[in-house]
Design a protein around this motif. Structure first.
Motif, PDB file in Angstrom:
ATOM      1  N   LYS A 142      -5.972  13.021  -8.698  1.00  0.00           N
ATOM      2  CA  LYS A 142      -6.526  12.699  -7.385  1.00  0.00           C
ATOM      3  C   LYS A 142      -6.018  11.321  -6.955  1.00  0.00           C
ATOM      4  O   LYS A 142      -5.940  10.393  -7.773  1.00  0.00           O
ATOM      5  N   HIS A 143      -5.678  11.209  -5.679  1.00  0.00           N
ATOM      6  CA  HIS A 143      -5.156   9.947  -5.132  1.00  0.00           C
ATOM      7  C   HIS A 143      -6.256   9.238  -4.339  1.00  0.00           C
ATOM      8  O   HIS A 143      -6.905   9.849  -3.490  1.00  0.00           O
ATOM      9  N   LEU A 144      -6.450   7.958  -4.632  1.00  0.00           N
ATOM     10  CA  LEU A 144      -7.512   7.162  -4.037  1.00  0.00           C
ATOM     11  C   LEU A 144      -6.937   6.044  -3.174  1.00  0.00           C
ATOM     12  O   LEU A 144      -5.905   5.458  -3.520  1.00  0.00           O
ATOM     13  N   VAL A 145      -7.619   5.771  -2.071  1.00  0.00           N
ATOM     14  CA  VAL A 145      -7.298   4.624  -1.223  1.00  0.00           C
ATOM     15  C   VAL A 145      -8.587   3.833  -1.022  1.00  0.00           C
ATOM     16  O   VAL A 145      -9.562   4.350  -0.475  1.00  0.00           O
ATOM     17  N   LEU A 146      -8.585   2.581  -1.479  1.00  0.00           N
ATOM     18  CA  LEU A 146      -9.762   1.728  -1.347  1.00  0.00           C
ATOM     19  C   LEU A 146      -9.669   0.913  -0.062  1.00  0.00           C
ATOM     20  O   LEU A 146      -8.615   0.385   0.273  1.00  0.00           O
ATOM     21  N   LYS A 147     -10.781   0.815   0.649  1.00  0.00           N
ATOM     22  CA  LYS A 147     -10.866  -0.106   1.778  1.00  0.00           C
ATOM     23  C   LYS A 147     -11.477  -1.394   1.259  1.00  0.00           C
ATOM     24  O   LYS A 147     -12.625  -1.409   0.791  1.00  0.00           O
ATOM     25  N   ILE A 148     -10.693  -2.480   1.320  1.00  0.00           N
ATOM     26  CA  ILE A 148     -11.108  -3.763   0.761  1.00  0.00           C
ATOM     27  C   ILE A 148     -11.395  -4.743   1.884  1.00  0.00           C
ATOM     28  O   ILE A 148     -10.584  -4.907   2.799  1.00  0.00           O
ATOM     29  N   GLN A 149     -12.559  -5.391   1.815  1.00  0.00           N
ATOM     30  CA  GLN A 149     -12.891  -6.464   2.746  1.00  0.00           C
ATOM     31  C   GLN A 149     -13.430  -7.646   1.952  1.00  0.00           C
ATOM     32  O   GLN A 149     -14.370  -7.484   1.172  1.00  0.00           O
ATOM     33  N   PHE A 150     -12.807  -8.806   2.131  1.00  0.00           N
ATOM     34  CA  PHE A 150     -13.229 -10.018   1.407  1.00  0.00           C
ATOM     35  C   PHE A 150     -13.274  -9.760  -0.103  1.00  0.00           C
ATOM     36  O   PHE A 150     -14.213 -10.139  -0.797  1.00  0.00           O
ATOM     37  N   ASN A 151     -12.242  -9.054  -0.587  1.00  0.00           N
ATOM     38  CA  ASN A 151     -12.068  -8.769  -2.016  1.00  0.00           C
ATOM     39  C   ASN A 151     -13.159  -7.870  -2.582  1.00  0.00           C
ATOM     40  O   ASN A 151     -13.400  -7.856  -3.784  1.00  0.00           O
ATOM     41  N   LYS A 152     -13.825  -7.110  -1.712  1.00  0.00           N
ATOM     42  CA  LYS A 152     -14.844  -6.164  -2.167  1.00  0.00           C
ATOM     43  C   LYS A 152     -14.529  -4.769  -1.643  1.00  0.00           C
ATOM     44  O   LYS A 152     -14.064  -4.605  -0.504  1.00  0.00           O
ATOM     45  N   VAL A 153     -14.810  -3.770  -2.474  1.00  0.00           N
ATOM     46  CA  VAL A 153     -14.587  -2.383  -2.073  1.00  0.00           C
ATOM     47  C   VAL A 153     -15.745  -1.945  -1.176  1.00  0.00           C
ATOM     48  O   VAL A 153     -16.902  -1.935  -1.599  1.00  0.00           O
ATOM     49  N   VAL A 154     -15.448  -1.563   0.063  1.00  0.00           N
ATOM     50  CA  VAL A 154     -16.499  -1.143   0.988  1.00  0.00           C
ATOM     51  C   VAL A 154     -16.534   0.371   1.166  1.00  0.00           C
ATOM     52  O   VAL A 154     -17.562   0.941   1.546  1.00  0.00           O
ATOM     53  N   SER A 155     -15.401   1.037   0.896  1.00  0.00           N
ATOM     54  CA  SER A 155     -15.383   2.503   0.924  1.00  0.00           C
ATOM     55  C   SER A 155     -14.166   2.996   0.156  1.00  0.00           C
ATOM     56  O   SER A 155     -13.221   2.227  -0.098  1.00  0.00           O
ATOM     57  N   VAL A 156     -14.200   4.254  -0.206  1.00  0.00           N
ATOM     58  CA  VAL A 156     -13.106   4.862  -0.966  1.00  0.00           C
ATOM     59  C   VAL A 156     -12.757   6.202  -0.334  1.00  0.00           C
ATOM     60  O   VAL A 156     -13.638   7.040  -0.102  1.00  0.00           O
ATOM     61  N   GLN A 157     -11.482   6.385  -0.031  1.00  0.00           N
ATOM     62  CA  GLN A 157     -10.996   7.693   0.423  1.00  0.00           C
ATOM     63  C   GLN A 157     -10.317   8.385  -0.747  1.00  0.00           C
ATOM     64  O   GLN A 157      -9.502   7.791  -1.456  1.00  0.00           O
ATOM     65  N   VAL A 158     -10.663   9.642  -0.945  1.00  0.00           N
ATOM     66  CA  VAL A 158     -10.096  10.416  -2.041  1.00  0.00           C
ATOM     67  C   VAL A 158      -9.417  11.656  -1.486  1.00  0.00           C
ATOM     68  O   VAL A 158     -10.003  12.403  -0.705  1.00  0.00           O
ATOM     69  N   ASP A 159      -8.158  11.843  -1.865  1.00  0.00           N
ATOM     70  CA  ASP A 159      -7.466  13.100  -1.577  1.00  0.00           C
ATOM     71  C   ASP A 159      -7.942  14.110  -2.610  1.00  0.00           C
ATOM     72  O   ASP A 159      -7.559  14.051  -3.778  1.00  0.00           O
ATOM     73  N   MET A 160      -8.792  15.022  -2.171  1.00  0.00           N
ATOM     74  CA  MET A 160      -9.445  15.947  -3.089  1.00  0.00           C
ATOM     75  C   MET A 160      -8.594  17.173  -3.415  1.00  0.00           C
ATOM     76  O   MET A 160      -8.999  18.034  -4.183  1.00  0.00           O
ATOM     77  N   GLY A 161      -7.394  17.227  -2.822  1.00  0.00           N
ATOM     78  CA  GLY A 161      -6.532  18.374  -3.063  1.00  0.00           C
ATOM     79  C   GLY A 161      -6.924  19.544  -2.177  1.00  0.00           C
ATOM     80  O   GLY A 161      -7.824  19.449  -1.337  1.00  0.00           O
TER      81      GLY A 161
END
Length: 275
Positions: free
Chosen positions: A102-121
């Motif tokens: 699975k491929h993940l894309v993290l949304k980072i703001q001020f060096n903190k993870v605020v959300s995660v997008q996952v390609d679920m296939g």
């Protein structure tokens, strides 16, 4: 054993590292630690393990000790854990699961993870790949009777099996009565996750879920993906929709072959436990 308690929309997990691939009795450890009264309390135990085909591997056990191939809320927590613990300091990476990479894309703001997008296939509809005992290429609006009530369900796999049932109203529906009976119905050789869904006027979806091996939970990421896909197959929503769960809301998109899931993940606390 050091652990981190995390949650995604109230679907909670105990994360611990098994980077040396120790052969422990993880099913019984999961049952013990996930117990709400006698343990830490969680819907599942997630192991952070090494991988030869991705950055890391996520192995997850349900609270009853059974092995889960995939968990949408769990993998968002997994991605945040890797970033917060500085195992990875990039916003895009891959994770090995028992249902594939699975491929993940993290949304980072001020060096903190605020959300995660996952390609679920991609979703899988062929009955034997789910599995469900049915004929044909797809299982859409198949009739199922449980005790005194009849349902129609759409079955598909998002790396784990789902039966999606559309109802006019779900707030007062007795999920705890019918959920376990459908989960263990003879139609489903490996049991099944059951989603009870209503379509809202604004095009969003409202969902309650009975998770295989766990019970009703606050949220289920793969279940939200299965719900959007089933609704799209029936033609009642667009390619992208919000799925409202007890624990919060996920954004689900199915525009091409693969399903994308976006939502939050949070750390609750850390600790050390004797096992």
């Amino acid at each position: 054993m050091e652990f981190t308690k995390m949650q995604g929309l109230g679907n909670d997990f105990i994360l611990t590292e098994n980077l040396m691939k120790l052969k422990r009795d993880w099913p019984n450890i999961a049952k013990k630690l996930c117990h709400r009264n006698l343990g830490i309390g969680a819907d599942g135990l997630i192991l952070v393990e090494p991988s030869n085909i991705a950055e890391y591997k996520m192995t997850i056990y349900n609270s009853d000790g059974s092995l889960a191939k995939m968990c949408g809320n769990g993998i968002r927590c997994f991605g945040k854990y890797l970033y917060d613990k500085r195992y990875l300091q990039k916003s895009e990476f891959s994770v090995e699961t028992d249902s594939g990479i699975k491929h993940l894309v993290l949304k980072i703001q001020f060096n903190k993870v605020v959300s995660v997008q996952v390609d679920m296939g991609p979703p899988f509809f062929e009955p034997k790949s789910i599995p469900v005992l049915a004929q044909g290429d797809k299982v859409v609006d198949k009739y199922l009777k449980v005790i005194d009530k009849g349902f129609t369900f759409t079955a598909l796999s998002m790396g784990n099996p789902h039966a999606v049932i559309f109802l006019d109203e779900i707030d007062n529906f007795p999920v705890e009565k019918y959920g376990p009976l459908i989960e263990k119905h003879s139609f489903f050789p490996d049991k099944v996750n059951v989603e009870f869904v209503s379509v809202k006027k604004d095009g969003s979806l409202k969902m309650r879920v009975w998770e295989r091996g766990v019970g009703e939970t606050q949220a289920c990421g793969t279940g939200a993906c299965a719900t959007l896909v089933a609704a799209r197959v029936k033609g009642v929503v667009n390619n992208t929709a919000k799925v409202h769960l007890k624990g919060g809301t996920l954004k689900i998109s199915w525009k091409g072959e693969n399903v994308l899931m976006t939502g939050p993940a949070e750390t609750v606390f850390t600790g050390n436990v004797t096992i």
